[in-house]
Scaffold this motif. Structure first.
Motif, PDB file in Angstrom:
ATOM      1  N   LYS A 178      28.166 -11.329 -58.010  1.00 43.04           N
ATOM      2  CA  LYS A 178      28.411 -12.685 -58.496  1.00 43.04           C
ATOM      3  C   LYS A 178      27.088 -13.416 -58.756  1.00 43.04           C
ATOM      4  O   LYS A 178      26.945 -14.157 -59.721  1.00 43.04           O
ATOM      5  N   PRO A 182      27.056 -12.608 -63.010  1.00 43.51           N
ATOM      6  CA  PRO A 182      28.275 -13.417 -62.873  1.00 43.51           C
ATOM      7  C   PRO A 182      29.344 -13.134 -63.929  1.00 43.51           C
ATOM      8  O   PRO A 182      30.518 -13.422 -63.712  1.00 43.51           O
ATOM      9  N   ASN A 185      32.874  -8.295 -63.129  1.00 39.15           N
ATOM     10  CA  ASN A 185      33.901  -8.387 -62.118  1.00 39.15           C
ATOM     11  C   ASN A 185      34.087  -7.013 -61.476  1.00 39.15           C
ATOM     12  O   ASN A 185      34.175  -6.004 -62.185  1.00 39.15           O
TER      13      ASN A 185
END
Ligand code: SF4
Length: 427
Positions: A178, A182, A185
């Protein structure tokens, strides 16, 4: 063909691929068929490694280093001001065949930055492998990187042409991902891995019933993690590994020390050492999990979240568990023999065979190949001398270290204190 331009592309895209260490070609058994080109089974693949352990026997390139993502740890990230290039599908096919014919390579390792989207990129990677197999009858080794987020259908197709598939986890923890990537996923890595795992099982089962069913990704799947880019502990790295090995039947997890490549406050500064020693300790731990029957929680836990830099993880475990030693090599079971520092898999197998015929003493153990400079403090054998007598683990460690010379000793002092490291590319 514009050779000058191809050369230029090769320079850029081979250089960009060098950060990916997951290119071992072990495990495949593709035979040469129809008088085709190459053979990835047995002698057909020559593994060749550089001094730092990286494989060089494959043509290892990116299809392109254009990328729509901006992962902070990656040299290919879109915000990085570097020369960009992209191969056409046919160019990679021609290069592979030409290099193979000249004996430069034994196979192809093809990764890519993500251009347009995951499926668009994955389609092109598959097109290279498909052309090599179907038009050039190439039976050499092909390792394709899977693009996170690629569709199930494309993942299924990729495994029909590639020997190995891999999708890089890259950052060991979700919080690290993250922070540094970012836009990405964790689920996008897991989905293709899950698909590949299921397809391997399904194709294997179908092949038992129908001979003509093709082999799907015979060398299985692997992944790579960057070590030290996000301040993670060794425990976090190895717990992630253990989870991925178990959940997706991975053949290998590769650990790649972060190479500082950008001035970014989230990352170790440029000039920081690449944590080669830490990488090595992680590989040793990985080995203990896969072949020596250790559970990750025995080696790394709340009390010991990081591996020791000056001794290997098995010795470290043994010194913390002196109450379990000494063991009698003439009686102990395989599980305990494998836990003795200085006894490797080969030595343990030889010990088990040899002790059927005689009681083993120090001389026998030495000729078997045991490293007695460490093992002698943890075992007894057919001899009156027992080396561990009343010594604390700190004393033993000091004795063992003073009698050994590590090839890493020069780097010991400054490595583990660093906010360890590395970059990969991999989409
Ligand atoms: S890690 Fe992959 S997706 Fe991220 S910038 Fe690099 S090539 Fe692109």
């Amino acid at each position: 063909m514009d050779f000058k331009r191809i050369n230029e592309k090769l320079e850029i895209l081979a250089d960009a691929a060098k950060y990916d260490v997951s290119c071992s070609s072990s495990g495949s058994n593709r035979k040469n068929t129809n008088k085709g080109l190459g053979n990835s089974s047995g002698m057909g693949i020559c593994h060749s490694y550089t001094e730092d352990g990286r494989c060089v026997s494959l043509l290892k390139i990116l299809l392109t280093n254009h990328c729509i993502f901006d992962c902070a740890y990656c040299v290919t990230r879109k915000s990085n001001d570097i020369k960009r290039a992209a191969f056409k599908v046919q160019e990679v096919v021609d290069l592979t065949i030409n290099f193979y014919r000249r004996n430069y390579i034994e196979g192809l390792f093809l990764s890519s930055g993500i251009f347009k989207n995951a499926d668009y990129t994955m389609e092109r990677l598959i097109a290279v492998a498909k052309k090599l197999r179907q038009e050039e009858y190439f039976n050499g080794y092909i390792h394709l990187k899977s693009i996170p987020g690629a569709s199930d259908e494309l993942m299924r197709e990729a495994g029909l042409y590639a020997d190995r598939l891999s999708v890089n986890i890259e950052i060991p923890t979700e919080k690290g991902l993250k922070l540094l990537a970012p836009e990405k996923n964790r689920k996008d890595f897991i989905k293709p891995m899950e698909k590949v795992k299921n397809e391997i099982i399904q194709y294997k089962n179908e092949k038992k019933l129908l001979k003509k069913v093709p082999i799907y990704a015979p060398a299985g799947q692997s992944t790579q993690m960057i070590v030290g880019a996000s301040g993670e502990t060794d425990a976090e790295i190895m717990y992630t590994s253990a989870y991925f090995y178990k959940s997706f039947n991975l053949k290998r997890v590769y650990y790649s020390g972060y190479v500082p490549i950008s001035n970014d406050s989230r990352l170790p500064t440029i000039g920081s050492a690449v944590p080669i020693l830490r990488e090595n300790r992680l590989y040793q731990t990985d080995w203990l999990l896969r072949f020596y029957g250790f559970d990750v929680r025995e080696l790394l836990n709340k009390e010991h979240p990081n591996l020791e830099s000056d001794i290997d993880p098995k010795l470290s475990w043994a010194l913390r568990n002196l109450d379990q030693f000494p063991i009698d090599v003439n009686k102990a079971d395989m599980r305990m023999l494998l836990r003795v520092p200085g006894l490797g898999l080969k030595s343990v197998n030889k010990i088990i065979k040899a002790r059927r015929y005689r009681k083993l003493n120090w001389e026998n153990l030495k000729s078997i190949g045991a490293s007695l400079n460490r093992a002698k403090y943890f075992i007894v054998c057919d001899s009156s001398t027992f080396e561990t007598k009343d010594r604390t683990s700190a004393q033993l460690k000091s004795i063992i270290l003073s009698n050994s010379s590590s090839k890493f000793s020069a780097t010991l002092s400054n490595q583990l204190s660093l906010f360890d490291n590395q970059n990969t590319l991999s989409a």
